[in-house]
Design an enzyme around this catalytic site. Structure first.
Site, mmCIF file in Angstrom:
data_model
loop_
_atom_site.group_PDB
_atom_site.id
_atom_site.type_symbol
_atom_site.label_atom_id
_atom_site.label_comp_id
_atom_site.label_asym_id
_atom_site.label_seq_id
_atom_site.Cartn_x
_atom_site.Cartn_y
_atom_site.Cartn_z
ATOM 1 N N CYS A 14 23.069 23.190 -28.010
ATOM 2 C CA CYS A 14 24.316 23.769 -27.536
ATOM 3 C C CYS A 14 23.912 24.960 -26.687
ATOM 4 O O CYS A 14 22.736 25.303 -26.611
ATOM 5 C CB CYS A 14 25.154 24.260 -28.711
ATOM 6 S SG CYS A 14 25.486 22.966 -29.921
ATOM 7 N N ARG B 223 23.628 21.909 -21.470
ATOM 8 C CA ARG B 223 23.101 21.818 -22.833
ATOM 9 C C ARG B 223 24.043 21.071 -23.775
ATOM 10 O O ARG B 223 23.661 20.737 -24.896
ATOM 11 C CB ARG B 223 22.850 23.215 -23.403
ATOM 12 C CG ARG B 223 21.925 24.054 -22.568
ATOM 13 C CD ARG B 223 21.881 25.449 -23.114
ATOM 14 N NE ARG B 223 21.116 25.500 -24.329
ATOM 15 C CZ ARG B 223 19.822 25.730 -24.400
ATOM 16 N NH1 ARG B 223 19.140 25.955 -23.301
ATOM 17 N NH2 ARG B 223 19.204 25.753 -25.548
ATOM 18 N N TRP C 4 27.190 20.453 -28.271
ATOM 19 C CA TRP C 4 26.765 19.049 -28.292
ATOM 20 C C TRP C 4 26.713 18.707 -29.777
ATOM 21 O O TRP C 4 25.850 19.191 -30.500
ATOM 22 C CB TRP C 4 25.396 18.898 -27.627
ATOM 23 C CG TRP C 4 24.920 17.484 -27.580
ATOM 24 C CD1 TRP C 4 25.240 16.546 -26.637
ATOM 25 C CD2 TRP C 4 24.030 16.838 -28.497
ATOM 26 N NE1 TRP C 4 24.618 15.356 -26.928
ATOM 27 C CE2 TRP C 4 23.865 15.506 -28.060
ATOM 28 C CE3 TRP C 4 23.359 17.238 -29.658
ATOM 29 C CZ2 TRP C 4 23.055 14.593 -28.730
ATOM 30 C CZ3 TRP C 4 22.564 16.323 -30.317
ATOM 31 C CH2 TRP C 4 22.417 15.015 -29.852
ATOM 32 N N ASN D 128 23.252 27.532 -31.938
ATOM 33 C CA ASN D 128 22.570 26.407 -31.293
ATOM 34 C C ASN D 128 21.457 25.956 -32.238
ATOM 35 O O ASN D 128 20.695 26.787 -32.716
ATOM 36 C CB ASN D 128 21.976 26.874 -29.949
ATOM 37 C CG ASN D 128 20.994 25.877 -29.371
ATOM 38 O OD1 ASN D 128 21.172 24.671 -29.519
ATOM 39 N ND2 ASN D 128 19.950 26.369 -28.728
ATOM 40 N N GLY D 129 21.372 24.636 -32.499
ATOM 41 C CA GLY D 129 20.307 24.160 -33.386
ATOM 42 C C GLY D 129 20.885 23.543 -34.649
ATOM 43 O O GLY D 129 22.071 23.210 -34.702
ATOM 44 N N GLU E 169 11.696 3.327 -16.884
ATOM 45 C CA GLU E 169 12.514 4.404 -16.329
ATOM 46 C C GLU E 169 13.792 3.839 -15.688
ATOM 47 O O GLU E 169 14.873 4.404 -15.846
ATOM 48 C CB GLU E 169 11.672 5.209 -15.322
ATOM 49 C CG GLU E 169 12.412 6.284 -14.551
ATOM 50 C CD GLU E 169 13.031 7.383 -15.414
ATOM 51 O OE1 GLU E 169 12.770 7.441 -16.624
ATOM 52 O OE2 GLU E 169 13.814 8.178 -14.852
ATOM 53 N N LYS F 135 17.503 4.862 -16.918
ATOM 54 C CA LYS F 135 18.491 5.429 -15.990
ATOM 55 C C LYS F 135 19.782 4.630 -16.030
ATOM 56 O O LYS F 135 20.871 5.192 -16.062
ATOM 57 C CB LYS F 135 17.880 5.370 -14.609
ATOM 58 C CG LYS F 135 17.840 6.474 -13.676
ATOM 59 C CD LYS F 135 17.455 7.859 -13.852
ATOM 60 C CE LYS F 135 17.247 8.471 -15.194
ATOM 61 N NZ LYS F 135 16.234 9.481 -15.219
ATOM 62 N N GLU G 62 21.641 5.125 -19.444
ATOM 63 C CA GLU G 62 22.112 6.505 -19.590
ATOM 64 C C GLU G 62 23.337 6.784 -18.716
ATOM 65 O O GLU G 62 24.274 7.451 -19.130
ATOM 66 C CB GLU G 62 20.929 7.405 -19.225
ATOM 67 C CG GLU G 62 21.216 8.774 -18.732
ATOM 68 C CD GLU G 62 19.938 9.573 -18.483
ATOM 69 O OE1 GLU G 62 19.828 10.659 -19.037
ATOM 70 O OE2 GLU G 62 19.057 9.123 -17.719
ATOM 71 N N HIS H 256 6.757 -13.390 -25.271
ATOM 72 C CA HIS H 256 6.544 -13.063 -26.684
ATOM 73 C C HIS H 256 7.850 -12.667 -27.385
ATOM 74 O O HIS H 256 7.822 -12.044 -28.431
ATOM 75 C CB HIS H 256 5.499 -11.951 -26.803
ATOM 76 C CG HIS H 256 4.188 -12.342 -26.202
ATOM 77 N ND1 HIS H 256 3.370 -13.291 -26.767
ATOM 78 C CD2 HIS H 256 3.589 -11.959 -25.052
ATOM 79 C CE1 HIS H 256 2.307 -13.469 -26.006
ATOM 80 N NE2 HIS H 256 2.417 -12.671 -24.952
ATOM 81 N N LYS I 106 21.657 17.955 -20.923
ATOM 82 C CA LYS I 106 20.509 18.098 -20.033
ATOM 83 C C LYS I 106 19.277 18.583 -20.786
ATOM 84 O O LYS I 106 18.168 18.177 -20.519
ATOM 85 C CB LYS I 106 20.867 19.074 -18.902
ATOM 86 C CG LYS I 106 19.797 19.257 -17.844
ATOM 87 C CD LYS I 106 19.668 18.024 -16.992
ATOM 88 C CE LYS I 106 18.542 18.106 -15.979
ATOM 89 N NZ LYS I 106 18.119 16.765 -15.557
HETATM 90 C C1 AGP Z 1 16.409 11.739 -18.279
HETATM 91 O O1 AGP Z 1 17.242 11.109 -17.374
HETATM 92 C C2 AGP Z 1 16.961 12.053 -19.545
HETATM 93 N N1 AGP Z 1 18.185 12.754 -19.457
HETATM 94 C C3 AGP Z 1 16.033 12.493 -20.656
HETATM 95 O O2 AGP Z 1 15.337 11.352 -21.030
HETATM 96 C C4 AGP Z 1 15.038 13.634 -20.416
HETATM 97 O O3 AGP Z 1 14.060 13.258 -19.514
HETATM 98 C C5 AGP Z 1 14.414 14.048 -21.769
HETATM 99 O O4 AGP Z 1 15.429 14.513 -22.605
HETATM 100 C C6 AGP Z 1 13.324 15.077 -21.639
HETATM 101 O O5 AGP Z 1 13.803 16.257 -21.094
HETATM 102 P P1 AGP Z 1 12.806 17.366 -20.546
HETATM 103 O O6 AGP Z 1 12.102 16.774 -19.366
HETATM 104 O O7 AGP Z 1 13.688 18.519 -20.166
HETATM 105 O O8 AGP Z 1 11.855 17.695 -21.656
#
Ligand code: AGP
Length: 605
Positions: free
Chosen positions: A2, A27, A74, A98-99, A478, A482, A485, A501, A600
């Site tokens: 958060c 956050r 969050w 936060n946490g 990746e 993407k 997400e 497999h 983020k």
């Molecule tokens: C990426 O699109 C994601 N939102 C997520 O996987 C991100 O890369 C991951 O949480 C790691 O974050 P960081 O690079 O800030 O450590």
């Protein structure tokens, strides 16, 4: 995970709290709230949803007061609703957090037995209840210290008190917390980014520290209650301050910024005159190590996976990769001859930070590849290699991924040169090829129109697959990350050779399958795997750089990317995958910059 903010001032604070919360939304953005001391009372306002909604509430019913705290959430404990939103206040104290408080259930049971009533499902409320009790006999500072002693977990707190209208108390146990200084006004924030609009003078709390912030003074204490001093850092001016410009949202801006990101990063690391790669501050002599361990989460982990291929290609070193949340709990055999490399855009990811701390305890050498150079991971590693991407606001990482790959590619090349694993001519040749990346990325971005057509064709699908071999396998992972997400479309990334497999069973008529097949040593093999998919009805999107040749009539779509040195294909093949996930998400009307359930910066485990 958060964001928290606290302000002590000689003027009303609510507008500045709202502005800082907007910056902290990366956050968490499922609810927002603030509390001020208004006419001697705690005045709390909160709501589920974005900071904008809280701002509207305040517009109709302003919160006056020169002292306040704010929060973006969050959700970890309890659904995102008004009751669970922070702050959590009693009549005399108000807390943002936060946490995670790991023993909150235990504490709650004991408190409930003694007649205390809880309003929310959060772990935070135990702090409010404990503090309210302790304040009956103790001053605020000692009440906070005693409460902290009872809590387990990793967290940061901001606290205000009805009967002590002059200060905000901040405390750090594992989660980051910064303090900012201005005239007649001082601040507490989850990071310096949130405070940047108000000040460029920043101190950072270390684990166990506590701070008391009033408008003209900031006092710091360590966990033993000793008064301590803190260094004050002056933050650099950030000229590229985040604004969307003419773009629809941050993500598409950040995608199109990538040629410039790459140019800036290369300029930072490649000496213009000698054409050499510069890494001045490596904490170990690359000749004296025998292994590199790469650690990260999510997209950052994918850049570690790609770096493994580069390091194995260019050097004689052993390479290990780890997801930070696994590494931190594994029985790792630490080794003094290994360089531990941490990759993180934010530099605040809790699992990556915990893995770094573990390495520090074991006294092994660490290095971090980060975007935010003031971050906890950057400040605590032996050496920092910034990616120079500028602020990345979209939750989905795009330009930071390109930046991470670039720094890791440069590092792999440099290490191989220092160890004499690569010959000088080849080394120079690779650097010259690398310098073409910005213009090759621009070329790749020209595929956007075609990708829009593909996105329209596949956005209603129920699932998708991404296949690749070699360097293209992590790119497939990746691409899948993407897509899921951003568009909430189920997506699996696989090494193409693994299909038979098990995953081949998933292929059915019309299932979109993205095949990543640059003209490398795996090309023919990947195409065979593609044919197996086509034979079972899969709808193939082939990404290749085979010079515009039609490879098979049964391919639904083919995207031709520019040719490049074979080790550079991960950069170019990333672009269409970013654009694909972006356009699918647009068709599905998803929230591009703030996908559901995510944040983020993942500052909880
Ligand atoms: C990426 O699109 C994601 N939102 C997520 O996987 C991100 O890369 C991951 O949480 C790691 O974050 P960081 O690079 O800030 O450590």
């Amino acid at each position: 995970m958060c964001g928290i903010i606290g302000i002590a001032s000689n003027k009303s604070v609510s507008v500045n709290i709202i502005n800082a919360l907007k910056k902290l939304e990366y956050r968490g953005y499922d609810s927002a709230g603030l509390a001020t001391i208004t006419n001697g009372e705690i005045n709390e306002k909160k709501c589920p949803g974005r900071v904008e909604k809280l701002e509207k509430i305040l517009f109709q019913n302003p919160s006056e007061g020169n002292l306040g705290i704010g929060h973006v959430r969050w959700a970890t404990h309890g659904v995102p609703n008004e009751v669970n939103a922070h702050p959590h206040s009693s009549e005399i104290v108000s807390v943002v957090h936060n946490g995670i408080i790991e023993n909150s259930d235990e504490l709650k049971r004991v408190l409930e037995k003694s007649g205390k009533v809880f309003k929310s499902q959060t772990d935070t409320e135990v702090i409010t209840v404990l503090l309210t009790e302790k304040l009956k006999n103790l001053d605020p500072l000692n009440a906070v210290f005693e409460t902290l002693d009872m809590l387990r977990g990793s967290f940061a707190l901001g606290i205000i008190f009805k009967n002590f209208k002059d200060f905000v108390i901040g405390a750090r146990r594992g989660s980051p917390l910064a303090v900012g200084y201005s005239s007649n006004e001082n601040y507490l924030g989850s990071d310096s980014y949130a405070l940047k609009a108000m000040t460029n003078k920043i101190s950072y709390l270390d684990d166990g520290d506590l701070c008391v912030i009033s408008k003209n003074e900031v006092k710091f204490f360590n966990s033993k209650k000793d008064k301590i001093n803190k260094e004050i850092f002056t933050l650099s001016e950030d000229k590229s301050q985040a604004s969307k410009g003419n773009y629809k949202n941050f993500m598409i801006k950040e995608i199109f910024e990538q040629p410039i990101t790459a140019k800036t990063c290369l300029k930072e690391y490649i000496d213009k005159i000698r054409g050499e790669i510069n890494f001045y501050n490596l904490p170990v002599d690359p000749k004296k190590i025998n292994k590199i361990a790469l650690i990260g989460c999510g997209t950052a982990y994918h850049s570690c996976l790609i770096a493994k291929y580069w390091l194995e290609e260019f050097t004689s070193l052993s390479v290990e990769t780890d997801i930070a949340s696994e590494f931190r709990y594994r029985k790792v055999r630490f080794d003094k001859n290994t360089l531990y490399l941490f990759v993180s855009q934010s530099g605040e990811t809790a699992d990556t930070y915990a893995a770094l701390e573990l390495c520090k305890k074991e006294n092994v050498k660490t290095c971090s590849v980060v975007n935010v150079v003031e971050s906890s991971i950057a400040r605590n590693s032996d050496c920092v290699l910034p990616i120079h991407a500028g602020p990345e606001i979209g939750v989905a990482s795009t330009k930071a991924f390109i930046g991470q790959m670039l720094v890791l590619y440069l590092l792999s090349l440099k290490i191989s040169e220092i160890r004499n694993d690569i010959d000088r001519k080849e080394y120079k040749n690779k650097i010259n090829e690398l310098k073409k990346i910005p213009s090759l990325l621009s070329e790749s971005l020209k595929q956007e129109e075609k990708i829009q057509i593909i996105a329209k064709d596949i956005y209603k699908s129920n699932g998708s697959m991404f296949l690749g071999r070699g360097f293209s396998f992590p790119i497939a992972l990746e691409g899948a990350l993407k897509l899921k997400e951003l568009s909430y479309l189920h997506a699996e990334g696989y090494p193409a050779g693994e299909m038979k497999h098990g995953p081949l069973a998933l292929i059915e008529d019309g299932l979109p399958v993205v095949v990543i097949a640059p003209k490398d040593k795996y090309f023919e093999k990947t195409l065979s795997n593609m044919q197996e998919v086509i034979a079972r009805g899969g709808k193939v999107l082939l990404l290749t750089n085979s010079g515009g040749k039609v490879i098979s009539e049964n391919i639904r779509f083919q995207i031709d990317l520019p040719e490049s040195d074979i080790t550079l294909t991960p950069f170019l093949f990333t672009i269409p995958l970013q654009l694909l996930s972006y356009h699918v998400a647009l068709f599905k009307k998803c929230d591009i910059d703030k996908p559901r359930n995510l944040a983020k910066s993942v500052t909880v485990e």
